[in-house]
Scaffold this motif. Structure first.
Motif, PDB file in Angstrom:
ATOM      1  N   ALA A 288      35.361 -50.437 -60.626  1.00  0.00           N
ATOM      2  CA  ALA A 288      35.114 -48.931 -60.122  1.00  0.00           C
ATOM      3  C   ALA A 288      33.577 -48.265 -60.480  1.00  0.00           C
ATOM      4  O   ALA A 288      33.561 -47.010 -60.343  1.00  0.00           O
ATOM      5  N   HIS A 289      32.812 -49.347 -60.720  1.00  0.00           N
ATOM      6  CA  HIS A 289      31.604 -48.844 -61.165  1.00  0.00           C
ATOM      7  C   HIS A 289      30.584 -49.369 -60.013  1.00  0.00           C
ATOM      8  O   HIS A 289      31.028 -50.401 -59.341  1.00  0.00           O
ATOM      9  N   ALA A 290      29.237 -48.505 -60.092  1.00  0.00           N
ATOM     10  CA  ALA A 290      28.113 -48.933 -59.093  1.00  0.00           C
ATOM     11  C   ALA A 290      27.957 -50.351 -59.763  1.00  0.00           C
ATOM     12  O   ALA A 290      27.653 -50.766 -60.952  1.00  0.00           O
TER      13      ALA A 290
ATOM     14  N   GLU B 104      22.026 -45.425 -70.152  1.00  0.00           N
ATOM     15  CA  GLU B 104      22.904 -45.468 -71.256  1.00  0.00           C
ATOM     16  C   GLU B 104      24.321 -46.370 -70.775  1.00  0.00           C
ATOM     17  O   GLU B 104      24.129 -46.967 -69.496  1.00  0.00           O
ATOM     18  N   HIS B 105      25.172 -46.444 -71.390  1.00  0.00           N
ATOM     19  CA  HIS B 105      26.490 -47.157 -71.102  1.00  0.00           C
ATOM     20  C   HIS B 105      26.309 -48.481 -70.480  1.00  0.00           C
ATOM     21  O   HIS B 105      26.667 -48.881 -69.449  1.00  0.00           O
ATOM     22  N   VAL B 106      25.429 -49.100 -71.221  1.00  0.00           N
ATOM     23  CA  VAL B 106      25.362 -50.665 -70.908  1.00  0.00           C
ATOM     24  C   VAL B 106      25.074 -51.457 -72.288  1.00  0.00           C
ATOM     25  O   VAL B 106      24.579 -50.598 -73.338  1.00  0.00           O
TER      26      VAL B 106
ATOM     27  N   SER C 130      32.933 -35.864 -68.192  1.00  0.00           N
ATOM     28  CA  SER C 130      32.799 -36.388 -67.040  1.00  0.00           C
ATOM     29  C   SER C 130      34.097 -36.828 -66.235  1.00  0.00           C
ATOM     30  O   SER C 130      34.488 -36.629 -64.943  1.00  0.00           O
ATOM     31  N   HIS C 131      35.151 -37.336 -67.112  1.00  0.00           N
ATOM     32  CA  HIS C 131      36.421 -37.997 -66.460  1.00  0.00           C
ATOM     33  C   HIS C 131      37.141 -38.723 -67.717  1.00  0.00           C
ATOM     34  O   HIS C 131      36.877 -38.519 -68.802  1.00  0.00           O
ATOM     35  N   ALA C 132      38.490 -39.018 -67.167  1.00  0.00           N
ATOM     36  CA  ALA C 132      39.267 -39.279 -67.970  1.00  0.00           C
ATOM     37  C   ALA C 132      39.598 -40.716 -68.755  1.00  0.00           C
ATOM     38  O   ALA C 132      40.668 -40.764 -69.639  1.00  0.00           O
TER      39      ALA C 132
ATOM     40  N   GLY D   6      27.718 -39.832 -65.884  1.00  0.00           N
ATOM     41  CA  GLY D   6      29.116 -40.278 -66.132  1.00  0.00           C
ATOM     42  C   GLY D   6      29.297 -41.455 -65.509  1.00  0.00           C
ATOM     43  O   GLY D   6      28.215 -42.329 -65.051  1.00  0.00           O
ATOM     44  N   ASP D   7      30.418 -42.094 -65.267  1.00  0.00           N
ATOM     45  CA  ASP D   7      30.611 -43.582 -64.453  1.00  0.00           C
ATOM     46  C   ASP D   7      30.639 -43.175 -63.029  1.00  0.00           C
ATOM     47  O   ASP D   7      31.253 -42.185 -62.804  1.00  0.00           O
ATOM     48  N   TYR D   8      30.148 -43.892 -62.237  1.00  0.00           N
ATOM     49  CA  TYR D   8      29.988 -43.509 -60.792  1.00  0.00           C
ATOM     50  C   TYR D   8      30.253 -44.909 -59.820  1.00  0.00           C
ATOM     51  O   TYR D   8      29.704 -45.904 -60.284  1.00  0.00           O
TER      52      TYR D   8
ATOM     53  N   LEU E 163      39.155 -43.222 -71.640  1.00  0.00           N
ATOM     54  CA  LEU E 163      39.017 -42.962 -72.950  1.00  0.00           C
ATOM     55  C   LEU E 163      37.865 -43.219 -73.576  1.00  0.00           C
ATOM     56  O   LEU E 163      37.508 -42.537 -74.731  1.00  0.00           O
ATOM     57  N   ASP E 164      36.998 -43.822 -73.119  1.00  0.00           N
ATOM     58  CA  ASP E 164      35.522 -44.219 -73.647  1.00  0.00           C
ATOM     59  C   ASP E 164      34.681 -42.895 -73.144  1.00  0.00           C
ATOM     60  O   ASP E 164      33.636 -42.731 -73.767  1.00  0.00           O
ATOM     61  N   HIS E 165      35.241 -41.996 -72.462  1.00  0.00           N
ATOM     62  CA  HIS E 165      34.398 -40.579 -72.376  1.00  0.00           C
ATOM     63  C   HIS E 165      35.316 -39.312 -72.966  1.00  0.00           C
ATOM     64  O   HIS E 165      34.584 -38.091 -73.231  1.00  0.00           O
ATOM     65  N   ILE E 166      36.625 -39.392 -73.051  1.00  0.00           N
ATOM     66  CA  ILE E 166      37.312 -38.197 -73.379  1.00  0.00           C
ATOM     67  C   ILE E 166      38.272 -38.396 -74.753  1.00  0.00           C
ATOM     68  O   ILE E 166      38.845 -37.633 -75.237  1.00  0.00           O
TER      69      ILE E 166
HETATM   70 ZN    ZN Z   1      32.789 -45.470 -69.203  1.00  0.00          ZN
END
Ligand code: ZN
Ligand code: ZN
Length: 417
Positions: A365-367, A387-389, A58-60, A164-166, A62-65
């Protein structure tokens, strides 16, 4: 039967990794690390029972890639992301190797794993349907950082959306997310399910007022910013209000800024961004650093949570009347958190008290809560996986009250539909 397994980021923020399986198709969404475990060693996703045959990233962040290169010790699977994502990730992966060496920690992967990962990368552009081995997927702008995406997979007539994060509302650099519409299954991040952020206008005003107060009293404004996304946004924000004060930029944010300049199409108003970057001074030497710390300047520097980076040096050498501005979430156990709560820093194992004023400004940078709920409503899914919480149970309950079949997933858990 469809299976979704959380290998990370279930009931936690960090090490995002989800496996979607259906009749031999195994799609991996993200493969990140968790950086601030209590023992400060990174944590990795749980091992696979069945390895994936494709990865969609989803994006760069580090917690995702962050752990992706480790897959390429043995695997040859294709992976897809937007072009800025792989460019930025390469910088961060190399930094990971460097940091592990400095801390005498085990290397999670090698330079040759990075090269191999890059070799198996394929570009995914926004709003473009890609077909691979009976699977279709599309990346949609997630409005979070440059190149960030929500990923829609179409498989056996079902639409599965990994958010992803949005961020829905616009910033100076991004227009906000593009929603893919209704889906059958949604995996949504819910980091800030229980709070709304101030609007960007409010945060910007608070930042500019704070900077002006510091500089007018004869001090230097030291702004701690994450290297990726925040540094670039703050360069433009500061410059769109303040033209008459020198701005210095230091730390890894400089390198990421160069990548931002390579992708005009991913920035809302590229000319304005470019002009802002050209008007600031990149700190390249010790001499520059001495100039930057003189009274009356603005410094934007890493690390965003005061864990290393040039920021500590600036804080320890700041002229009187200076002030520190924190512009991102400060994780428990980090220097940033310590400074906010106790007015202290730990540098090279020594505890130091800091008597400069510290201001926290929420540039997330999050909703926030209402944006997450609106994202779920627009997706109108049969099933929504939270998720991601840190704790998704309460939010899942709320979504249930709104009529959704909401499931808070835990790392290690599998849902079958
Ligand atoms: Zn994240
Ligand atoms: Zn992120």
């Amino acid at each position: 039967m469809m299976r979704i397994t959380s290998l990370g980021a279930g009931g936690e923020v960090g090490r995002s990794a989800f496996l979607l399986e259906e009749e031999g198709k195994r799609v991996l969404f993200d493969y990140g690390i968790k950086i601030f475990g209590k023992d400060s060693k990174p944590r990795y996703p749980l091992p696979f029972t069945n390895p994936p045959n494709i990865a969609l990233i989803s994006h760069a962040h580090l917690d995702h890639i962050g752990h992706l290169p480790s897959l390429y010790k043995s695997s040859k699977i294709p992976w897809y992301s937007t072009p800025p994502t792989v460019d930025i990730a390469e910088v961060l992966w190399k930094d990971t190797i460097k940091l592990a060496k400095l801390k005498f920690q085990e290397q999670p992967f090698t330079q040759s794993n990075i090269e191999k990962a890059k070799f198996h990368w394929h570009p995914a552009l926004y709003n473009q349907k890609i077909t691979y081995d009976g699977l279709s997927f599309s990346f949609y702008d997630a409005g979070h950082i440059m190149g960030s995406a929500s990923i829609l997979v179409e498989l056996k007539g079902k639409r599965i959306l990994y958010s992803g994060d949005y961020k829905d509302s616009p910033t100076q650099l991004h227009k906000g997310l593009k929603h893919p519409g209704e889906v059958d299954v949604l995996l949504t991040e819910a980091t800030y399910w229980n709070k709304d952020h101030p609007t960007r206008k409010e945060a910007e005003k608070q930042l500019i007022d704070t900077i002006r107060d510091i500089v007018e009293s004869g001090g230097t404004a030291i702004i701690a910013a994450f290297a990726l996304g925040r540094t670039q946004e703050l360069i433009q924000v500061v410059r769109s209000y303040i033209k008459d004060i020198p701005v210095y930029v230091d730390g890894m944010g400089k390198q990421i800024t160069k990548i931002y300049l390579k992708y005009p199409g991913y920035i809302r108003d590229f000319m304005k961004f470019k002009e802002s970057v050209e008007s600031v001074r990149m700190v390249e030497s010790g001499k520059d650093r001495k100039k930057a710390i003189k009274e009356g300047n603005i410094i934007i520097t890493t690390a965003g949570m005061l864990e290393g980076g040039p920021v500590l040096n600036y804080i320890l050498n700041a002229p009187s009347n200076s002030g520190i501005i924190l512009t991102g979430y400060q994780v428990e156990g980090t220097n940033g958190r310590r400074l906010l709560d106790e007015g202290k820093l730990i540098v090279d194992e020594y505890e130091l008290s800091v008597d400069l004023p510290v201001t926290f400004i929420d540039f997330s940078a999050h909703a926030g809560r209402s944006e997450i709920i609106s994202y779920v409503k627009r997706a109108n899914p049969e099933i929504v996986i939270v998720e991601h919480v840190d704790d998704g149970d309460e939010f899942a309950e709320e979504l249930k009250n709104l009529g959704f079949n909401a499931l808070p997933i835990k790392t290690g858990q599998t849902f079958e539909f």
